[in-house]
Structure formats: C-alpha cells, structure tokens
Design an enzyme around this catalytic site. Structure first.
Site, PDB file in Angstrom:
ATOM      1  N   ASP A   1       1.124  -5.665 -13.202  1.00  0.00           N
ATOM      2  CA  ASP A   1       0.770  -4.717 -12.152  1.00  0.00           C
ATOM      3  C   ASP A   1       0.444  -3.367 -12.798  1.00  0.00           C
ATOM      4  OD1 ASP A   1       1.533  -4.537  -8.828  1.00  0.00           O
ATOM      5  OD2 ASP A   1       1.223  -2.673  -9.941  1.00  0.00           O
ATOM      6  N   ILE A   2      -0.610  -2.735 -12.289  1.00  0.00           N
ATOM      7  CA  ILE A   2      -1.051  -1.455 -12.857  1.00  0.00           C
ATOM      8  C   ILE A   2      -0.079  -0.327 -12.527  1.00  0.00           C
ATOM      9  CG2 ILE A   2      -2.425  -0.558 -10.912  1.00  0.00           C
ATOM     10  CD1 ILE A   2      -4.715  -0.072 -12.907  1.00  0.00           C
TER      11      ILE A   2
ATOM     12  N   ASN B   1       3.862  -8.783   0.231  1.00  0.00           N
ATOM     13  CA  ASN B   1       3.556  -7.894   1.350  1.00  0.00           C
ATOM     14  C   ASN B   1       2.454  -8.557   2.169  1.00  0.00           C
ATOM     15  OD1 ASN B   1       5.341  -5.882   0.366  1.00  0.00           O
ATOM     16  ND2 ASN B   1       3.775  -5.184  -1.063  1.00  0.00           N
TER      17      ASN B   1
ATOM     18  N   GLY C   1       2.831  -2.878   3.719  1.00  0.00           N
ATOM     19  CA  GLY C   1       2.571  -2.281   2.415  1.00  0.00           C
ATOM     20  C   GLY C   1       1.507  -2.973   1.592  1.00  0.00           C
ATOM     21  N   GLN C   2       0.835  -3.991   2.166  1.00  0.00           N
ATOM     22  CA  GLN C   2      -0.210  -4.657   1.398  1.00  0.00           C
ATOM     23  C   GLN C   2      -1.412  -3.729   1.252  1.00  0.00           C
ATOM     24  OE1 GLN C   2      -1.493  -8.498   2.915  1.00  0.00           O
ATOM     25  NE2 GLN C   2      -2.856  -8.841   1.168  1.00  0.00           N
TER      26      GLN C   2
ATOM     27  N   HIS D   1      -1.216 -12.323  -3.115  1.00  0.00           N
ATOM     28  CA  HIS D   1      -0.526 -12.266  -4.402  1.00  0.00           C
ATOM     29  C   HIS D   1       0.981 -12.208  -4.177  1.00  0.00           C
ATOM     30  CE1 HIS D   1      -1.490  -8.178  -3.075  1.00  0.00           C
ATOM     31  NE2 HIS D   1      -0.334  -7.804  -3.632  1.00  0.00           N
TER      32      HIS D   1
ATOM     33  N   HIS E   1       4.389 -10.692  -5.931  1.00  0.00           N
ATOM     34  CA  HIS E   1       4.940  -9.791  -6.936  1.00  0.00           C
ATOM     35  C   HIS E   1       6.114 -10.485  -7.618  1.00  0.00           C
ATOM     36  CE1 HIS E   1       3.006  -5.955  -5.482  1.00  0.00           C
ATOM     37  NE2 HIS E   1       2.905  -6.682  -4.379  1.00  0.00           N
TER      38      HIS E   1
HETATM   39  P1  DGP Z   1       0.300  -4.890  -2.504  1.00  0.00           P
HETATM   40  O1  DGP Z   1       0.835  -3.561  -2.063  1.00  0.00           O
HETATM   41  O2  DGP Z   1       1.305  -6.030  -2.252  1.00  0.00           O
HETATM   42  O3  DGP Z   1      -1.073  -5.188  -1.971  1.00  0.00           O
HETATM   43  O4  DGP Z   1       0.205  -4.788  -4.073  1.00  0.00           O
HETATM   44  C1  DGP Z   1      -0.981  -4.608  -4.755  1.00  0.00           C
HETATM   45  C2  DGP Z   1      -0.630  -4.310  -6.176  1.00  0.00           C
HETATM   46  O5  DGP Z   1      -1.812  -4.403  -6.954  1.00  0.00           O
HETATM   47  C3  DGP Z   1      -0.071  -2.912  -6.411  1.00  0.00           C
HETATM   48  O6  DGP Z   1       1.285  -3.016  -6.840  1.00  0.00           O
HETATM   49  C4  DGP Z   1      -0.925  -2.317  -7.510  1.00  0.00           C
HETATM   50  C5  DGP Z   1      -1.710  -3.493  -8.030  1.00  0.00           C
HETATM   51  N1  DGP Z   1      -3.065  -3.175  -8.431  1.00  0.00           N
HETATM   52  C6  DGP Z   1      -4.016  -2.561  -7.674  1.00  0.00           C
HETATM   53  N2  DGP Z   1      -5.148  -2.435  -8.368  1.00  0.00           N
HETATM   54  C7  DGP Z   1      -4.928  -3.010  -9.581  1.00  0.00           C
HETATM   55  C8  DGP Z   1      -5.744  -3.198 -10.739  1.00  0.00           C
HETATM   56  O7  DGP Z   1      -6.911  -2.836 -10.816  1.00  0.00           O
HETATM   57  N3  DGP Z   1      -5.142  -3.820 -11.797  1.00  0.00           N
HETATM   58  C9  DGP Z   1      -3.837  -4.255 -11.760  1.00  0.00           C
HETATM   59  N4  DGP Z   1      -3.363  -4.845 -12.871  1.00  0.00           N
HETATM   60  N5  DGP Z   1      -3.060  -4.092 -10.678  1.00  0.00           N
HETATM   61  C10 DGP Z   1      -3.602  -3.478  -9.612  1.00  0.00           C
END
Ligand code: DGP
Length: 118
Positions: free
Chosen positions: A28-29, A82, A88-89, A95, A97
């Site tokens: 996760d980024i 989420n 919070g999505q 996906h 977590h």
């Molecule tokens: P959610 O809130 O459940 O939709 O989580 C989405 C997650 O995706 C959030 O924790 C940050 C991650 N994320 C968003 N953009 C990127 C990206 O470009 N690269 C990566 N590795 N993660 C990302």
C-alpha cells in the site's frame, strides 16, 4: 482503467509481493501498519459485494491468507475490506487490506485502525 489495473499492467510502479494468473498483491502506498499490502483480484469488480460467486470470494480470501503467511511471513495479521465510500473505500477495484507486523500490543493502537485513515 482503475489505478490497480494500471499497476497490474505495469503502467504504474508498485512493490509487488505476490502475483499469479488471478491475483496480485503489492505494498500500500499509504501504509497504516508496519506491513500493509493490498490483495487484488485481476478480474475487475468495483467492490466486494459485487462478487457474487462464492468460489471467487473464497479464492480472494484464501489468496490473502496465503500472501500474509507465506509471502509476508506474518503469524498474526488483520484482513480488512472497505465496501463503499461510506466505509472508507477510495479505490473502486475490489481489494483486501493485509495489515500486520505490529509489536506486541500495538495492533489496537490508532496507527492500526483502518478507520483512522484519510
Ligand atoms: P480503500 O480505502 O480500501 O479503497 O484503500 C485503497 C488503498 O489503496 C489505500 O490504502 C491507498 C492505496 N493506494 C491508492 N493509490 C495507490 C497507488 O497508486 N499505489 C499503491 N501501491 N497503493 C495505492
């Protein structure tokens, strides 16, 4: 194309920890735990409850568990999904977590709270 489809297509960089024909898992980024990886089905659905096939739901969970245990070496971990913006999505490509790697007692700290992000 979703952000995660771009990651799958290698159009966006990411740190991939697992991949097979049906799933990809990458860091996760915006990590909210010492280990924070996203497990993503390559077949696009926008949110978990759009997947109606129990076999696909089971495969997603089984893959998240396998990534946590076998690829991230986590004995204990949290799986979180989420479902919808109100929960919070922010990325509408289903996906799971995978969160873990806390020191003893830290798992319930604010840092580990999925609700604390944003
Ligand atoms: P959610 O809130 O459940 O939709 O989580 C989405 C997650 O995706 C959030 O924790 C940050 C991650 N994320 C968003 N953009 C990127 C990206 O470009 N690269 C990566 N590795 N993660 C990302």
């Amino acid at each position: 194309m979703t952000i995660f489809e771009k990651i799958i297509a290698r159009e966006l960089p990411s740190t991939i920890v697992f991949e097979d024909a049906d799933f990809i898992a990458f860091k996760d980024i915006n990590p909210r735990a010492p280990v924070h990886v996203l497990c993503v089905p390559k077949k696009l659905s926008s949110r978990l409850d759009e997947i109606t096939n129990p076999l696909e739901l089971g495969a997603l969970m089984a893959t998240a568990i396998r990534v946590a245990r076998d690829h991230l070496d986590l004995a204990d971990y949290r799986l979180a999904v989420n479902v919808g913006a109100g929960a919070g999505q922010i990325v509408f490509h289903t996906h799971v977590h995978i969160l873990g790697g806390w020191l003893d007692g830290d798992a319930d700290s604010q840092h580990a709270d999925m609700a604390a992000h944003g």
